[in-house]
Scaffold this active site. Sequence first.
Site, short mmCIF file in Angstrom:
data_model
loop_
_atom_site.label_atom_id
_atom_site.label_comp_id
_atom_site.label_asym_id
_atom_site.label_seq_id
_atom_site.Cartn_x
_atom_site.Cartn_y
_atom_site.Cartn_z
N CYS A 1 1.38 -1.41 -0.17
CA CYS A 1 0.38 -0.23 0.24
C CYS A 1 0.80 0.66 -0.16
CB CYS A 1 -1.26 0.15 0.94
SG CYS A 1 -2.07 -1.47 1.03
N HIS B 1 -12.14 10.00 -9.27
CA HIS B 1 -10.71 10.08 -10.68
C HIS B 1 -9.36 10.77 -10.23
CE1 HIS B 1 -13.45 8.05 -12.62
NE2 HIS B 1 -12.34 7.24 -13.30
N GLU C 1 -13.16 -0.19 0.75
CA GLU C 1 -12.58 -0.48 -0.31
C GLU C 1 -12.32 -1.37 -1.29
OE1 GLU C 1 -8.35 1.45 1.48
OE2 GLU C 1 -7.89 -0.07 1.24
#
Length: 118
Positions: free
Chosen positions: A24, A68, A107
């Site tokens: 991550c 985005h 997520e």
Amino acid sequence: MELIKEYRFEAAHRLPHVPPGHQCGRPHGHSYRVGIHVEGEVNEAAGWVIDYAEINAVVKPIIDELDHRTLEEIPGLENPTSENLARWLWQHIAPRILLLSAVTVHETATSSCVYRGA
């Protein structure tokens, strides 16, 4: 009664405080799903707790800010974990939707976080 209105958005992030080599720590993206939970009594005249359109009027512009985008570039999301994202959403929504009871951030298809305010 509890209502849940869901939203989806795509965003990239990296987590700056993970150990070296953690996956991550590299830039990556998610197809986020967010649930906005509202709790209250049913208004018998209207037949609902709150109009979904009222929720949408508040939440959709906030979701559009995230869509985005690279999350850590958004003020307040410098460490964009699911937990911090759920709290950030709460802070932006709760002042305008007084019946807000929780924010759920998915997520991935199998990992989510629920924040109930503080």
